[in-house]
Design a protein around this motif. Structure first.
Motif, PDB file in Angstrom:
ATOM      1  N   ASN B   8      37.466  55.436  31.451  1.00  0.00           N
ATOM      2  CA  ASN B   8      37.007  54.265  30.711  1.00  0.00           C
ATOM      3  C   ASN B   8      36.172  53.316  31.549  1.00  0.00           C
ATOM      4  OD1 ASN B   8      38.236  55.167  28.413  1.00  0.00           O
ATOM      5  ND2 ASN B   8      40.186  54.177  28.923  1.00  0.00           N
ATOM      6  N   LEU B   9      36.119  53.590  32.843  1.00  0.00           N
ATOM      7  CA  LEU B   9      35.357  52.699  33.716  1.00  0.00           C
ATOM      8  C   LEU B   9      33.861  52.950  33.513  1.00  0.00           C
ATOM      9  CD1 LEU B   9      36.615  50.724  35.662  1.00  0.00           C
ATOM     10  CD2 LEU B   9      36.139  52.337  37.495  1.00  0.00           C
ATOM     11  N   SER B  10      33.128  51.873  33.474  1.00  0.00           N
ATOM     12  CA  SER B  10      31.685  52.046  33.322  1.00  0.00           C
ATOM     13  C   SER B  10      31.093  52.605  34.607  1.00  0.00           C
ATOM     14  CB  SER B  10      31.047  50.711  33.010  1.00  0.00           C
ATOM     15  OG  SER B  10      31.100  49.893  34.158  1.00  0.00           O
ATOM     16  N   GLY B  11      29.951  53.211  34.493  1.00  0.00           N
ATOM     17  CA  GLY B  11      29.297  53.816  35.648  1.00  0.00           C
ATOM     18  C   GLY B  11      29.063  52.827  36.759  1.00  0.00           C
ATOM     19  N   ARG B  12      28.689  51.607  36.394  1.00  0.00           N
ATOM     20  CA  ARG B  12      28.415  50.606  37.417  1.00  0.00           C
ATOM     21  C   ARG B  12      29.677  50.239  38.173  1.00  0.00           C
ATOM     22  NH1 ARG B  12      24.724  45.413  36.682  1.00  0.00           N
ATOM     23  NH2 ARG B  12      23.208  47.068  36.977  1.00  0.00           N
ATOM     24  N   LYS B  13      30.761  49.997  37.374  1.00  0.00           N
ATOM     25  CA  LYS B  13      32.013  49.623  38.031  1.00  0.00           C
ATOM     26  C   LYS B  13      32.503  50.750  38.937  1.00  0.00           C
ATOM     27  CE  LYS B  13      33.848  46.330  34.719  1.00  0.00           C
ATOM     28  NZ  LYS B  13      34.669  46.245  33.502  1.00  0.00           N
ATOM     29  N   LEU B  14      32.339  51.967  38.427  1.00  0.00           N
ATOM     30  CA  LEU B  14      32.767  53.121  39.216  1.00  0.00           C
ATOM     31  C   LEU B  14      31.988  53.186  40.524  1.00  0.00           C
ATOM     32  CD1 LEU B  14      34.656  55.593  39.035  1.00  0.00           C
ATOM     33  CD2 LEU B  14      32.676  56.902  38.291  1.00  0.00           C
ATOM     34  N   SER B  15      30.687  52.950  40.411  1.00  0.00           N
ATOM     35  CA  SER B  15      29.886  53.055  41.632  1.00  0.00           C
ATOM     36  C   SER B  15      30.243  51.948  42.611  1.00  0.00           C
ATOM     37  CB  SER B  15      28.396  53.019  41.296  1.00  0.00           C
ATOM     38  OG  SER B  15      28.092  51.819  40.647  1.00  0.00           O
ATOM     39  N   VAL B  16      30.552  50.737  42.070  1.00  0.00           N
ATOM     40  CA  VAL B  16      30.974  49.642  42.959  1.00  0.00           C
ATOM     41  C   VAL B  16      32.264  50.024  43.667  1.00  0.00           C
ATOM     42  CG1 VAL B  16      31.877  47.283  43.000  1.00  0.00           C
ATOM     43  CG2 VAL B  16      29.822  47.818  41.697  1.00  0.00           C
ATOM     44  N   LEU B  17      33.196  50.571  42.898  1.00  0.00           N
ATOM     45  CA  LEU B  17      34.482  50.966  43.474  1.00  0.00           C
ATOM     46  C   LEU B  17      34.296  52.030  44.551  1.00  0.00           C
ATOM     47  CD1 LEU B  17      37.498  50.363  43.107  1.00  0.00           C
ATOM     48  CD2 LEU B  17      37.618  52.394  41.662  1.00  0.00           C
ATOM     49  N   VAL B  18      33.482  53.026  44.206  1.00  0.00           N
ATOM     50  CA  VAL B  18      33.250  54.111  45.159  1.00  0.00           C
ATOM     51  C   VAL B  18      32.593  53.567  46.423  1.00  0.00           C
ATOM     52  CG1 VAL B  18      31.892  56.179  45.563  1.00  0.00           C
ATOM     53  CG2 VAL B  18      33.212  55.961  43.474  1.00  0.00           C
ATOM     54  N   THR B  19      31.665  52.623  46.260  1.00  0.00           N
ATOM     55  CA  THR B  19      31.013  52.035  47.429  1.00  0.00           C
ATOM     56  C   THR B  19      32.028  51.325  48.318  1.00  0.00           C
ATOM     57  OG1 THR B  19      29.206  51.615  45.923  1.00  0.00           O
ATOM     58  CG2 THR B  19      29.010  50.703  48.129  1.00  0.00           C
ATOM     59  N   ILE B  20      32.920  50.564  47.667  1.00  0.00           N
ATOM     60  CA  ILE B  20      33.941  49.857  48.453  1.00  0.00           C
ATOM     61  C   ILE B  20      34.800  50.854  49.219  1.00  0.00           C
ATOM     62  CG2 ILE B  20      36.037  48.459  48.282  1.00  0.00           C
ATOM     63  CD1 ILE B  20      34.706  47.021  45.938  1.00  0.00           C
TER      64      ILE B  20
END
Lengths: 424, 542
Positions: B8-20
């Motif tokens: 359910n996570l949006s692509g942007r949020k996912l990418s932010v999380l992955v970056t962190i």
């Protein structure tokens, strides 16, 4: 500050200047003039005989240093090293003895048998042969320097020298301060942080400081001695063998730690003997390739204030990485220039057959030889064609020996008739 | 029914999380740069002392470097009249006036006995059986800078084997035999400042004690201890990770409990995986600074073992739960996986027994080694082989299951074009994210294996004169450790149940990602936590 000036001058200036810059002129005058005239760096070999340790009661640390007869044979820098590193002189004395024994073992069957004289003062231990640039001299220099390296490293492992340094003594504090831990690193904290184990490094560096200090001139002989000293040390270093131990989870190899094992000195002696057999003859390169200045500048500490602390430690980095900055040219231009571990020489002595008091050569008169041998101890070779006489003797020998740990060898006594040959 | 956050996570949020996560991973690697190598060694040459009265064998009489009578074994004349029982090899640890710190954690001792060949005295048997009488004493610094007298720590008479090879082509007088190292002791704690080892090699011809020994020239003790700097970096990592993982676990469990359904099997697995990681991260090393804890080595083995066991079990269950063959209405339990999990259990239990036999006994006797008796060797080998076999079976199982999952996915994928576009995009996204995590697992595993191989290579190739400022081994250790922490944090976060309600209005997350509502006939059972499984179940119906 005065101390700094004194040391710097001592390295740069001639012996005369040292005298003027110095307060205690008397003692220094003797040292400076003597070392100027004589066999340069080889004076310290004398402590081999001075430091003969008693069998069951080794000298207390520092006792050797106080010995005035020893004191006289050392240069100022060597004395400073000995003062700064308790136990160093004992180790060097042991090393010198080791070198003599090994030299005599390696040359037991040769015309020149590495004979030493029990002179402490005034004359060189090996005789004046060391004033010649011959292969035997090359061997002497290499094996003494190798033995000193070996012996110091051993003494470090034994705990006899307390100033042996930690492995990352030089690098770690910088990284440490980058890490913003903010504490002041002392030597003890270094051990806690990264451990200590670089004994051969200490042996190598101290040996370089101590042994090479006599060879300060620009002549080919000094270059040769420096090269051979370095060859001996490099050989010890290259014979270090790595051992590893796994001590990870449940003893698995997820963590493995390795260390270097000091070689047996007999192995070093054998290798040096091989190098002696294949020594390279060199000539003075007059086309300016003999960069004598470079060798000098290398030996100067980059940071003068560093001299206030322990002088060995401060010079470690630039010393270990760069070799002395000269290249010797082979006598035969078709040969390759000598490598770091090759022994070099530039002249041959007329021979070792006859007694030659000038160079301390005993000659082979009366030496035992072997009629049937095909090696260098063959009587025709050993006696230089003078002939030999043969005696039949009954030799009482130990045979069928069985060793019992720790200190007992049980042997049968065998009597055998043997023919022994001696040179005329 | 809600899916997991990952879907359910949006692509942007996912990418932010992955970056962190990637950044924190990088930080773990960088932290390794300030650390020294994990462990250092110190080679200590034994001082040979003479014990005049070996018969009154007192355990409070110690020989250190200052012993009154010293001899040199290489000088034969100095050993005349001495008996093997007279000789005491004294090794004082550490050298150079240093003292051990509790940060250095543990001490491993390895003996190197240099045996010299003498003309006509060849060793009768290259496999030398040694009987070592080893005693350890300790001493501490006093406040006025002195040392307390040596106090008894432990002692043992222990048997060891040493294999000596002699190169026949170089038979020369005075040459050393090439002998193997002899492992001697393992101290689980370094609580005291100084340690002293007194080693004796008694000789008895009748009882055949040490009769095979040749002429010994030197005895070295190579000690290995952890580096204080490395422990500090390591414990700091744990101190940082422990509260984070704890917070994530609490958040995760709250989310699961706020749902109306009971937690699913995979959620139980995830929370216990988090629990074992928290146990591994618990920085109990701090206590070693104040207490003598000789069981630390054993405990850290247990902690790692429990974590690995849980991780391996999790992978099995995770793959199994995505098997896409859905039995209806039946709640999955661990019982379903007993066949698969038994391989993990057998492997771990046999390793545990092996560890108990070696490191467990070290708590009582630091000199003990299971490898010296034939029975012990066979036993140890049995356990190690058993563990190896179960590891092999486990990976065969796992690979087979993963292969089946991917086969199922590809079968369902072929059905995708027949679906409506909205559904197809939705399911493709789910498959993509599932594969993404599989991919992450693969990367983590590959990085771990590669760095392990690299560290073996680095240590093997380490030349003496190399002046490399960077300590690769510790970078690898902290990096890999951080990686698994990050990995499990990511699992807990991404596989936590989502609060987004289905069906809901299509949300346009910043106009990029459209999240589609579920199909109306979605009647998945509560045990399905992933909408991927529900999708497959549906595809079966279709």
């Amino acid at each position: 500050m005065m101390f700094v000036i004194r040391i710097t001058c001592f390295v740069i200036c001639t012996g005369v200047l040292v005298i003027f810059a110095n307060a205690n002129v008397g003692a220094e005058l003797a040292i400076a003039t003597r070392s100027k005239n004589r066999g340069k760096g080889s004076m310290w070999w004398g402590i081999a005989k001075a430091g003969e340790p008693n069998n069951l009661s080794p000298m207390s640390p520092g006792a050797l240093y106080m010995d005035t007869s020893v004191h006289g044979t050392l240069r100022r820098k060597q004395r400073r090293l000995a003062r700064e590193n308790t136990g160093l002189l004992e180790a060097i004395a042991k090393g010198a003895n080791l070198a003599i024994n090994e030299c005599q073992f390696q040359f037991r069957n040769l015309r020149w048998n590495c004979s030493t004289r029990n002179f402490l003062k005034g004359k060189n231990l090996f005789g004046k042969i060391v004033e010649k640039g011959c292969p035997e001299t090359a061997f002497i220099y290499a094996i003494t320097s190798a033995a000193v390296t070996h012996s110091i490293a051993r003494a470090c492992s034994e705990g006899a020298i307390e100033t042996c340094y930690c492995e990352k003594h030089y690098r770690r504090p910088q990284v440490f301060s980058n890490g913003n831990t903010g504490s002041v690193t002392t030597n003890v904290r270094d051990f806690e942080w990264g451990g200590c184990s670089d004994n051969i490094g200490f042996g190598f560096d101290v040996s370089r400081e101590f042994v090479d200090t006599g060879e300060r001139g620009k002549s080919l002989r000094e270059k040769m001695n420096l090269h051979n000293n370095e060859a001996g040390r490099s050989l010890v270093q290259s014979q270090m063998r790595q051992e590893c131990k796994c001590h990870g989870m449940s003893g698995s190899c997820t963590t493995r730690t390795c260390w270097m094992k000091l070689p047996n000195f007999r192995v070093i002696g054998d290798l040096l003997k091989d190098r002696y057999d294949a020594a390279t003859r060199v000539i003075a390169a007059n086309s300016g390739t003999l960069k004598s200045n470079k060798a000098h500048s290398n030996r100067l500490p980059k940071n003068p204030t560093a001299l206030m602390t322990n002088s060995i430690h401060t010079k470690r980095e630039n010393k270990r990485k760069h070799k002395y900055g000269f290249q010797l040219k082979p006598f035969n231009p078709e040969h390759k220039p000598p490598g770091v571990k090759d022994l070099v020489y530039y002249e041959m002595l007329p021979g070792f057959c006859e007694k030659n008091p000038k160079y301390g050569i005993q000659g082979t008169h009366g030496r035992q030889c072997n009629e049937t041998s095909e090696g260098v101890d063959n009587c025709d070779v050993m006696c230089c064609g003078r002939g030999f006489h043969s005696e039949e003797v009954v030799v009482v020998e130990r045979c069928n020996c069985i060793f019992h740990w720790c200190c007992e060898v049980k042997c049968d006594i065998c009597r055998t008739k043997k023919k022994v040959q001696y040179c005329f | 029914m809600p899916g997991t956050i990952l879907e359910n996570l949006s692509g942007r949020k996912l990418s932010v999380l992955v970056t962190i996560l990637v950044l924190s991973q990088l930080a773990c690697f960088l932290v390794g740069l300030i650390s020294p190598s994990p462990a250092s060694t110190q080679s200590i040459l034994a001082t040979v002392c003479v014990d005049d009265k070996p018969q009154d064998d007192k355990l409070n009489h110690w020989f250190d470097l200052g012993c009154s009578k010293k001899i040199h074994l290489e000088r034969e004349e100095s050993t005349i009249g001495l008996d093997a029982n007279n000789l005491v090899f004294a090794m004082q640890m550490p050298l150079h006036g240093q003292d051990y710190s509790s940060w250095q954690q543990n001490l491993v001792g390895e003996l190197q006995i240099d045996v010299i060949y003498k003309e006509g005295q060849k060793l009768s048997n290259p496999m030398i059986e040694l009987l070592l009488d080893a005693r350890i004493a300790y001493s501490d610094k006093t406040k006025d800078g002195g040392r307390t007298p040596w106090k008894y720590y432990t002692h043992s008479q222990t048997k060891r084997f040493m294999d000596c090879i002699f190169n026949e082509t170089f038979v020369k007088d005075g040459y050393p035999y090439d002998c193997t190292m002899v492992p001697l002791f393992e101290l689980g704690s370094l609580f005291h400042d100084y340690y002293l080892l007194n080693l004796r090699l008694p000789y008895d011809k009748k009882k055949e004690i040490n009769t095979g020994l040749g002429r010994v020239s030197d005895i070295y003790l190579h000690t290995i201890h952890m580096n204080g700097g490395f422990t500090k970096v390591w414990v700091s990592l744990k101190t940082v990770f422990f509260p984070i993982i704890l917070a994530i676990m609490i958040w995760f469990w709250n989310r699961v409990h706020s749902l109306s359904r009971k937690p699913a099997l995979l959620e139980y697995m995830l929370i216990s995986l988090g629990g074992t990681l928290a146990f591994l991260d618990l920085p109990i090393e701090y206590f070693t600074l104040y207490f003598d804890m000789p069981y630390m080595l054993f405990l850290s083995d247990i902690r790692q073992g429990v974590f690995y066991a849980m991780l391996l079990s999790f992978w099995l269950v995770f793959t199994g739960e995505h098997m896409l063959i859905q039995e209806t209405g039946e709640k999955n339990s661990l019982r379903k996986y007993w066949k698969h999990l038994s391989s993990v259990a057998v492997g771990c239990v046999s390793l545990l027994i092996f560890d108990l036999c070696e490191r467990g006994v070290h708590l009582v006797n630091p000199f003990y080694s299971i490898w010296v008796t034939p029975l012990g060797t066979n036993l140890a080998l049995t356990f190690v082989i058993c563990a190896g076999l179960s590891a092999g079976i486990y990976f065969a199982f796992l690979c087979y299951m993963i292969w089946r999952v991917f086969k199922n996915i590809s079968i369902k994928r072929s059905v995708l074009p027949s679906m409506t576009q909205a559904r197809r995009l939705h399911y493709e996204g789910i498959i993509y994210r599932f594969c993404f995590l599989m991919f992450a697992t693969l990367i983590c595993a590959a990085v771990t294996i590669c760095s392990f191989l690299l560290s073996q290579y680095v240590q093997g190739e380490k030349k003496y004169d190399e002046n490399m400022d960077l300590e690769l081994t510790s970078v690898i250790h902290t990096g890999v450790y951080g990686m698994w922490n990050v990995y499990i944090c990511a699992l807990l976060m991404l596989y936590a149940p989502s609060h987004k309600r289905w069906p809901s209005e299509p949300i346009c997350a910043e106009g990029e990602e459209v999240e589609f509502s579920r199909l109306s006939n979605d009647t998945s059972t509560p045990n399905e936590i992933s909408s991927l499984t529900s999708f497959v179940a549906k595809a079966n119906i279709e």
